[in-house]
Motif scaffolding. Structure first.
Motif, PDB file in Angstrom:
ATOM      1  N   ALA A  37      34.923  56.740  53.258  1.00 60.16           N
ATOM      2  CA  ALA A  37      35.706  55.995  54.253  1.00 60.16           C
ATOM      3  C   ALA A  37      35.726  56.793  55.552  1.00 60.16           C
ATOM      4  N   CYS A  75      31.174  54.481  55.737  1.00 65.01           N
ATOM      5  CA  CYS A  75      31.685  53.187  56.207  1.00 65.01           C
ATOM      6  C   CYS A  75      32.641  53.463  57.362  1.00 65.01           C
ATOM      7  N   ILE A 109      35.231  52.367  59.088  1.00 62.97           N
ATOM      8  CA  ILE A 109      36.196  51.282  58.901  1.00 62.97           C
ATOM      9  C   ILE A 109      36.936  51.005  60.208  1.00 62.97           C
ATOM     10  N   LEU A 146      39.407  44.484  59.149  1.00 63.18           N
ATOM     11  CA  LEU A 146      38.698  44.446  57.861  1.00 63.18           C
ATOM     12  C   LEU A 146      39.682  43.919  56.819  1.00 63.18           C
ATOM     13  N   CYS A 162      36.746  44.449  52.250  1.00 64.96           N
ATOM     14  CA  CYS A 162      36.652  45.887  51.979  1.00 64.96           C
ATOM     15  C   CYS A 162      36.065  46.128  50.584  1.00 64.96           C
ATOM     16  N   MET A 172      32.435  45.340  50.728  1.00 64.74           N
ATOM     17  CA  MET A 172      31.694  46.419  51.403  1.00 64.74           C
ATOM     18  C   MET A 172      31.473  47.604  50.457  1.00 64.74           C
ATOM     19  N   CYS A 184      27.947  49.108  48.956  1.00 66.03           N
ATOM     20  CA  CYS A 184      27.549  50.512  49.109  1.00 66.03           C
ATOM     21  C   CYS A 184      27.242  51.162  47.753  1.00 66.03           C
ATOM     22  N   TYR A 201      29.348  49.679  59.816  1.00 63.26           N
ATOM     23  CA  TYR A 201      30.691  49.389  60.322  1.00 63.26           C
ATOM     24  C   TYR A 201      31.435  48.540  59.318  1.00 63.26           C
ATOM     25  N   GLY A 202      32.676  48.941  59.053  1.00 62.63           N
ATOM     26  CA  GLY A 202      33.504  48.251  58.066  1.00 62.63           C
ATOM     27  C   GLY A 202      34.469  47.298  58.724  1.00 62.63           C
ATOM     28  N   GLY A 209      25.290  46.909  57.766  1.00 64.93           N
ATOM     29  CA  GLY A 209      25.980  46.583  56.515  1.00 64.93           C
ATOM     30  C   GLY A 209      25.264  45.475  55.760  1.00 64.93           C
ATOM     31  N   TYR A 252      26.087  44.019  52.267  1.00 67.13           N
ATOM     32  CA  TYR A 252      27.491  43.675  52.557  1.00 67.13           C
ATOM     33  C   TYR A 252      27.542  42.312  53.233  1.00 67.13           C
TER      34      TYR A 252
END
Ligand code: 15L
Length: 268
Positions: free
Chosen positions: A107, A159, A161, A178, A183, A186, A190, A202-203, A217, A222
């Motif tokens: 994160a 990520c 976030i 997000l 989340c 995502m 990953c 980018y989250g 992503g 994602y």
């Protein structure tokens, strides 16, 4: 997959722990605090800045991956931020190498590039441009992920976030939000992307007003499903909106955050 989630009792950690378990993964939780009520499975009360304790947890069971969410989610001193984000990441990466855990999902934060002026859709290839000591520590943690991917062949994913929460609460968050479900999507992408090596994404959700490029992503699998725009009529404009839209890090770029890096008391 059997996955160790650090920071599992935190706001992101709780959602990810429950979400991954719902999707059939075996989740091992780790946090500074005991497991919340209703938590199934193994749980460790451990401080991730302690490399021996971290290594002992990782040695106790074969793991397919570590999802590292632990860390103070706000600005602090440089040394405090370094402990919270860099030392913890190093402890987990060393444990992963020692015990053959092939993948670490991290994160990171938009604040790693938060001082970038907001113009076009931001790619993941811009230079590190932190807005705070928190952001500096996230940049350094990402650098560690890169180093361990190159040295040891680990798959490491950072990520960045945006603004995690049940719904966007400011004009900036209409771009940076997000959702809980995205989340989990995502993190699962990953965990399952084939051989990503070191990757940055980018989250954020599939926000109509997104400031950051979602393609990296998407290339990892994602597929965000939520859009902050659905909440736009509930978000009140505020005086801070223009300042928050000047740089991608929003409020973290403001002068209230300007402070000495080393917050030791100054001798009289
Ligand atoms: C983050 O990385 C922080 O942890 C959180 O406190 C928010 O500032 C968020 O980014 C954001 O940019 O909205």
């Amino acid at each position: 997959m059997r996955v160790l989630v650090t920071g599992a009792a935190g706001s992101i950690g709780r959602g990810v722990t429950v979400g991954l378990a719902d999707r059939g993964h075996e989740v091992v939780g780790l946090d500074l605090v005991p497991a919340p009520d209703g938590q199934d499975g193994r749980w460790y009360v451990v401080d991730c800045t302690d490399p021996d304790a971290v290594r002992a947890v990782v040695a106790e069971q074969p793991l397919d991956a570590i999802v590292h969410l632990a860390g103070h989610p706000d600005e602090g001193s440089l040394t405090g931020s370094f402990d919270s984000h860099v030392v913890t990441t190093a402890a987990l990466l060393d444990a992963a190498v020692a015990h053959d855990v092939p993948r670490v999902v991290y994160a990171s934060s938009n604040h790693a590039v938060g001082r970038t002026p907001r113009t076009d859709l931001l790619s993941v290839d811009v230079r590190p441009r932190p807005d705070t000591f928190y952001g500096v520590a996230k940049v350094a943690a990402e650098a560690l992920l890169s180093l361990y991917a190159d040295r040891y062949g680990l798959d490491t994913l950072a990520c960045r976030i945006g603004s995690f929460g049940p719904e966007p609460t400011s004009v900036r968050q209409l771009s940076t939000w997000l959702s809980h479900d995205d989340c989990v999507r995502m993190v699962e992408a990953c965990l399952t992307a084939p051989a990503p090596g070191f990757a940055v994404l980018y989250g954020i959700s599939a926000n109509t007003r997104a400031w950051w490029d979602l393609e990296p992503g998407r290339a990892l699998g994602y597929r965000p499903m939520d859009d902050a725009e659905a909440f736009a009529d509930r978000v009140e404009p505020a005086l801070a909106d223009a300042a928050e839209a000047a740089h991608v890090g929003g409020p973290f770029t403001g002068e209230p955050y300007y402070r000495p890096a080393l917050d030791r008391p100054v001798a009289p």
